[in-house]
Design a protein around this motif. Structure first.
Motif, short mmCIF file in Angstrom:
data_model
loop_
_atom_site.label_atom_id
_atom_site.label_comp_id
_atom_site.label_asym_id
_atom_site.label_seq_id
_atom_site.Cartn_x
_atom_site.Cartn_y
_atom_site.Cartn_z
N ALA A 38 72.51 9.60 11.20
CA ALA A 38 72.86 10.66 12.14
C ALA A 38 71.74 10.77 13.16
CB ALA A 38 73.06 11.99 11.42
N HIS A 39 72.10 10.72 14.42
CA HIS A 39 71.12 10.88 15.49
C HIS A 39 71.45 12.17 16.25
CE1 HIS A 39 69.23 10.29 19.45
NE2 HIS A 39 68.26 9.81 18.70
N PHE A 40 70.44 12.99 16.48
CA PHE A 40 70.59 14.27 17.15
C PHE A 40 69.73 14.26 18.41
CE2 PHE A 40 71.02 14.78 12.62
CZ PHE A 40 72.21 15.46 12.50
N LEU A 101 66.13 13.46 16.84
CA LEU A 101 65.85 13.15 15.43
C LEU A 101 66.86 12.12 14.95
CD1 LEU A 101 65.63 16.79 13.96
CD2 LEU A 101 63.70 15.29 14.50
N SER A 102 66.43 11.24 14.08
CA SER A 102 67.34 10.34 13.36
C SER A 102 67.15 10.61 11.88
CB SER A 102 67.02 8.88 13.67
OG SER A 102 67.34 8.58 15.00
N PRO A 104 68.83 9.74 7.93
CA PRO A 104 69.78 8.98 7.14
C PRO A 104 70.87 9.89 6.55
CG PRO A 104 67.52 8.54 6.44
CD PRO A 104 67.47 9.68 7.38
N VAL A 105 72.04 9.32 6.34
CA VAL A 105 73.14 10.01 5.68
C VAL A 105 73.42 9.29 4.38
CG1 VAL A 105 75.57 10.70 5.83
CG2 VAL A 105 74.13 10.73 7.89
N SER A 106 73.48 10.04 3.29
CA SER A 106 73.78 9.48 1.97
C SER A 106 74.79 10.37 1.27
CB SER A 106 72.51 9.41 1.10
OG SER A 106 71.55 8.58 1.69
N ASP A 107 75.85 9.77 0.77
CA ASP A 107 76.87 10.49 0.00
C ASP A 107 77.37 11.74 0.71
OD1 ASP A 107 76.71 8.62 -2.11
OD2 ASP A 107 74.94 9.66 -2.90
N GLY A 108 77.61 11.62 2.02
CA GLY A 108 78.20 12.71 2.78
C GLY A 108 77.27 13.83 3.18
N GLN A 109 75.97 13.61 3.04
CA GLN A 109 75.00 14.64 3.40
C GLN A 109 73.82 14.03 4.13
OE1 GLN A 109 73.69 16.84 0.00
NE2 GLN A 109 75.74 17.18 -0.78
N LEU A 110 73.17 14.86 4.94
CA LEU A 110 71.91 14.42 5.53
C LEU A 110 70.91 14.20 4.41
CD1 LEU A 110 71.63 16.85 8.58
CD2 LEU A 110 72.49 14.49 8.55
N SER A 131 72.68 22.62 23.66
CA SER A 131 73.63 21.53 23.38
C SER A 131 72.92 20.38 22.70
CB SER A 131 74.25 21.02 24.68
OG SER A 131 74.96 22.03 25.33
N VAL A 132 73.55 19.86 21.66
CA VAL A 132 73.04 18.71 20.94
C VAL A 132 74.13 17.64 20.91
CG1 VAL A 132 72.15 17.86 18.72
CG2 VAL A 132 71.62 20.20 19.47
N ILE A 133 73.77 16.43 21.33
CA ILE A 133 74.69 15.29 21.18
C ILE A 133 74.38 14.67 19.81
CG2 ILE A 133 75.39 13.02 22.03
CD1 ILE A 133 76.19 15.28 23.90
N VAL A 134 75.39 14.61 18.98
CA VAL A 134 75.25 14.03 17.65
C VAL A 134 76.01 12.71 17.61
CG1 VAL A 134 75.63 14.36 15.18
CG2 VAL A 134 75.17 16.34 16.64
N THR A 135 75.34 11.66 17.17
CA THR A 135 75.97 10.38 16.98
C THR A 135 75.88 10.03 15.50
OG1 THR A 135 75.30 9.69 19.20
CG2 THR A 135 76.01 7.95 17.67
#
Length: 139
Positions: A38-40, A101-102, A104-110, A131-135
């Motif tokens: 996840a990148h914010f 911020l970047s 990691p995502v594991s098992d559906g959670q940050l 505003s935050v762009i989330v990728t």
């Protein structure tokens, strides 16, 4: 899977605010990612994103105290002053802390550590929503 979305964080007073729940509450797709990233990216020049202590609110207060002293208002060498005495210090704090911020995502959670949370570091005295762009990328 790739997903990009703009989310809004409610207006906050000057200070360091734990916003992990506010952010994750606007990302229901996070649940579908087993492994990913996840990148914010905060779309503002007078606020920052950071990761730090999620339990003791004194950490947030101490960070605000430190940065207010380290990057003071009304310094005589500031030239960018038309938007108020808190504006140029806000820009400096954003350069120091950063706007993205970047995580990691594991098992559906940050995949944050047990004592980690996402902070919105609001550097203006009277700011609006942010505003935050989330990728999200993952499978």
């Amino acid at each position: 899977m790739w997903l990009q979305r703009r989310i809004q964080l409610a207006a906050k007073p000057r200070g360091f605010h734990l916003v992990t729940r506010e952010i994750c509450g606007q990302l229901p797709e996070l649940d579908r990612i087993e492994v990913g990233l996840a990148h914010f990216f905060l779309q503002h020049t007078s606020a920052s994103l950071a990761i730090n202590e999620n339990a003791d609110a004194d950490v947030r207060r101490d960070l605000e105290s430190y940065f207010s002293r380290a990057v003071a208002e009304n310094e005589p060498y500031y030239r960018h002053t038309l938007e108020g005495p808190d504006d140029m210090p806000a820009h400096i704090k954003t350069v120091i802390l950063g706007s993205s911020l970047s995580i990691p995502v594991s098992d559906g959670q940050l995949a944050l550590g047990i004592w980690q949370g996402i902070y919105l570091c609001e550097h203006r005295n009277h700011a609006g929503s942010r505003s935050v762009i989330v990728t999200l990328h993952g499978e």
